[in-house]
Design a protein around this motif. Structure first.
Motif, PDB file in Angstrom:
ATOM      1  N   VAL A 112     -68.753   8.529  48.084  1.00 29.70           N
ATOM      2  CA  VAL A 112     -67.129   8.807  48.845  1.00 29.70           C
ATOM      3  C   VAL A 112     -66.523   7.729  49.474  1.00 29.70           C
ATOM      4  O   VAL A 112     -65.417   7.720  49.674  1.00 29.70           O
ATOM      5  N   VAL A 113     -67.344   6.975  50.263  1.00 28.80           N
ATOM      6  CA  VAL A 113     -66.841   5.860  51.114  1.00 28.80           C
ATOM      7  C   VAL A 113     -66.006   4.929  50.211  1.00 28.80           C
ATOM      8  O   VAL A 113     -64.763   4.445  50.475  1.00 28.80           O
ATOM      9  N   GLY A 140     -61.030   2.570  47.635  1.00 29.27           N
ATOM     10  CA  GLY A 140     -60.238   2.431  46.256  1.00 29.27           C
ATOM     11  C   GLY A 140     -59.008   3.168  46.359  1.00 29.27           C
ATOM     12  O   GLY A 140     -57.835   2.445  46.140  1.00 29.27           O
ATOM     13  N   VAL A 141     -58.921   4.336  46.695  1.00 25.48           N
ATOM     14  CA  VAL A 141     -57.621   4.827  46.785  1.00 25.48           C
ATOM     15  C   VAL A 141     -56.751   4.474  47.698  1.00 25.48           C
ATOM     16  O   VAL A 141     -55.518   4.384  47.458  1.00 25.48           O
ATOM     17  N   PRO A 144     -68.117   4.871  41.148  1.00 25.36           N
ATOM     18  CA  PRO A 144     -69.652   5.307  41.442  1.00 25.36           C
ATOM     19  C   PRO A 144     -69.425   6.680  41.820  1.00 25.36           C
ATOM     20  O   PRO A 144     -70.725   7.553  41.660  1.00 25.36           O
ATOM     21  N   LEU A 145     -68.416   7.433  42.373  1.00 23.92           N
ATOM     22  CA  LEU A 145     -68.578   8.611  42.729  1.00 23.92           C
ATOM     23  C   LEU A 145     -68.337   9.686  41.541  1.00 23.92           C
ATOM     24  O   LEU A 145     -69.147  10.658  41.461  1.00 23.92           O
ATOM     25  N   ALA A 202     -76.453   7.961  48.416  1.00 20.46           N
ATOM     26  CA  ALA A 202     -75.588   7.556  47.087  1.00 20.46           C
ATOM     27  C   ALA A 202     -74.389   8.302  47.127  1.00 20.46           C
ATOM     28  O   ALA A 202     -73.351   7.728  46.821  1.00 20.46           O
ATOM     29  N   ILE A 203     -74.569   9.504  47.501  1.00 14.80           N
ATOM     30  CA  ILE A 203     -73.145  10.369  47.465  1.00 14.80           C
ATOM     31  C   ILE A 203     -72.299  10.036  48.399  1.00 14.80           C
ATOM     32  O   ILE A 203     -71.051   9.799  48.337  1.00 14.80           O
TER      33      ILE A 203
END
Length: 115
Positions: A101-102, A107-108, A55-56, A96-97
């Motif tokens: 980012v969240v 995920g990382v 998404p990012l 959305a941005i």
């Protein structure tokens, strides 16, 4: 603010960008990002969590493509010098941005801690 909607969803903006000759792959990226949320739960490999970066990447690609479609990258693009003043980012774009980012950070984190 909560009245009539003047904005467009990112999927419609991707259609508009593709008509302008920009934003190749944004729709495919959006579809992959939409479906990518379920992958870590069905695919037990820790690399599945990296799909939450999608998404990012798609939002950044859409912003970059939109800017270059409007300004041509140098300020006097195909839509004219003052066209960038007509378009602005609304509350939905910022939401959305931040959401992207969240999700990317989560995920990382899950990728790094999954074993």
């Amino acid at each position: 603010f909560f009245g009539t909607s003047e904005g467009k969803p990112l999927f419609e903006i991707a259609s508009l960008l593709s008509q302008l000759g920009a934003g190749k792959g944004i729709k495919a990226g959006l579809l992959l990002a939409y479906g990518g949320f379920a992958v870590p739960y069905f695919w037990r490999d820790r690399r599945g969590w990296l799909l939450l970066l999608m998404p990012l990447l798609v939002v950044l690609w859409a912003l970059w493509s939109g800017r270059h479609a409007i300004t041509g990258g140098s300020g006097g693009g195909p839509m004219g010098q003052g066209a960038s003043d007509v378009f602005s980012l609304g509350l939905g774009a910022y939401l959305a941005i931040v959401s992207a980012v969240v999700l990317a950070v989560a995920g990382v984190k899950r990728y790094l801690t999954a074993g």
